[in-house]
Write a protein that holds these residues in place. Structure first.
Motif, short mmCIF file in Angstrom:
data_model
loop_
_atom_site.label_atom_id
_atom_site.label_comp_id
_atom_site.label_asym_id
_atom_site.label_seq_id
_atom_site.Cartn_x
_atom_site.Cartn_y
_atom_site.Cartn_z
N PHE A 1 5.80 -2.69 -7.94
CA PHE A 1 5.16 -1.54 -8.32
C PHE A 1 5.71 -1.44 -9.97
CE2 PHE A 1 9.20 0.76 -6.66
CZ PHE A 1 9.18 0.77 -7.85
N ARG A 2 4.46 -1.19 -9.95
CA ARG A 2 5.37 -1.05 -11.71
C ARG A 2 4.32 0.42 -12.17
NH1 ARG A 2 3.55 -3.14 -17.09
NH2 ARG A 2 5.92 -3.19 -18.38
N GLY B 1 0.87 -0.96 -0.04
CA GLY B 1 -0.01 0.24 0.10
C GLY B 1 1.06 1.03 0.44
N ALA B 2 2.19 1.19 -0.16
CA ALA B 2 3.13 2.26 -0.56
C ALA B 2 2.74 3.03 -1.91
CB ALA B 2 4.55 2.15 -0.44
N GLU B 3 2.40 4.85 -2.09
CA GLU B 3 2.54 5.30 -3.08
C GLU B 3 3.68 5.74 -3.22
OE1 GLU B 3 -0.09 9.37 -3.93
OE2 GLU B 3 0.04 9.53 -2.52
N VAL B 4 3.83 5.55 -4.86
CA VAL B 4 5.16 5.17 -5.10
C VAL B 4 4.64 6.67 -6.63
CG1 VAL B 4 7.17 5.05 -6.76
CG2 VAL B 4 5.70 3.52 -4.98
N ALA B 5 5.35 7.86 -6.57
CA ALA B 5 5.09 8.78 -7.96
C ALA B 5 6.07 9.26 -7.74
CB ALA B 5 4.09 10.33 -7.52
N PRO C 1 2.65 14.60 -13.02
CA PRO C 1 3.37 13.22 -12.20
C PRO C 1 2.15 11.60 -12.44
CG PRO C 1 3.00 14.80 -11.33
CD PRO C 1 2.28 14.96 -12.31
N VAL C 2 2.90 10.64 -12.54
CA VAL C 2 2.35 9.24 -12.41
C VAL C 2 2.32 8.56 -11.46
CG1 VAL C 2 1.56 9.34 -15.36
CG2 VAL C 2 4.03 8.50 -13.99
N GLN C 3 0.84 7.60 -10.55
CA GLN C 3 1.18 7.18 -9.25
C GLN C 3 0.62 5.97 -9.65
OE1 GLN C 3 -0.86 10.40 -6.68
NE2 GLN C 3 -2.59 8.76 -7.05
N ALA C 4 1.15 4.90 -8.01
CA ALA C 4 0.87 4.05 -8.26
C ALA C 4 0.75 3.29 -6.91
CB ALA C 4 1.59 3.08 -9.20
N PHE C 5 0.55 1.94 -6.47
CA PHE C 5 0.72 1.57 -4.84
C PHE C 5 1.30 0.20 -5.19
CE2 PHE C 5 -2.75 5.24 -4.94
CZ PHE C 5 -2.44 5.07 -3.46
N THR C 6 2.06 -0.13 -4.22
CA THR C 6 2.71 -1.18 -3.83
C THR C 6 1.49 -2.66 -3.68
OG1 THR C 6 3.37 -0.91 -2.26
CG2 THR C 6 4.56 -0.10 -3.42
#
Length: 211
Positions: free
Chosen positions: A50-51, A27-31, A39-44
């Motif tokens: 993440f990808r 649930g970590a956020e990666v932007a 910006p683009v973001q995803a969650f683990t």
């Protein structure tokens, strides 16, 4: 005349977000923040993986998870050579923020200072802060363990920077701020000796104090 624009395929950024013990953070956020564009973001996922993408060029990767210190990582992603997007692997480790800076603000006369703003400056906990209670006590949570530098600002006192230690053992710090003074005078023109109005004067003192 027409204008041809060639768009590169870009790069997908993938990896895992873990804590400082190597455990995956779900649930970590990666932007990813590019120099140009949104910006683009995803969650683990449960395994911390993440990808995200495709992106290219100079970017800043920002990762955050509750109870951990945010991480910012600058990367320079080369554009894909062909028509298919490439892959780049980048693992990210977040330091556990389980320490608290507990303390009391007092002035050099020993009196507690209430309503003082205490804020971490520099380092991974930068920007976290608290306001002291009437008895001068304060607490800044979710910091990494160890030394931190804080800026203390209170009405009637010059702003000052002090060193303290955040811990998970309940240890308390006593931060002493110096009483302010005043400088009074008349600003004169060096040639004519006439007084000068509308001029802003700035003074600096020890420990980063300004006025």
């Amino acid at each position: 005349t027409g204008v041809d624009i060639a768009l590169g395929a870009g790069t997908y950024l993938s990896g895992r977000v873990t804590d400082d013990h190597g455990a995956p953070l779900a649930g970590a956020e990666v932007a990813v923040e590019p120099e140009v564009g949104e910006p683009v973001q995803a969650f683990t996922g449960d395994d911390g993986a993440f990808r995200i993408g495709p992106v290219s060029g100079k970017v800043v990767v920002h990762a955050s998870a509750y109870g951990h210190v945010d991480a910012r990582l600058p990367l320079d992603l080369a554009p894909a050579a062909g028509t298919s997007a490439t892959e780049q692997h980048q693992d990210i480790q977040l330091e556990t923020a389980d320490a608290t800076l507990l303390g009391t603000i007092a002035d050099s006369a020993g009196m507690p200072v209430g309503a003082a703003r205490v804020e971490v400056v520099g380092g991974v906990g930068e920007g976290r802060g608290a306001t002291s209670a009437p008895d001068g006590t304060f607490a800044i949570q979710m910091l990494p363990r160890g030394e931190v530098r804080v800026r203390v600002a209170a009405t009637g006192y010059p702003a000052q920077e002090l060193d303290a230690t955040a811990s998970a053992t309940g240890a308390r710090a006593r931060l002493v701020i110096q009483l302010g003074g005043a400088v009074e005078g008349v600003l004169l023109d060096a040639r004519s000796g006439d007084p000068l109005g509308g001029v802003t004067l700035t003074g600096s003192g020890p420990a980063g104090a300004t006025a």
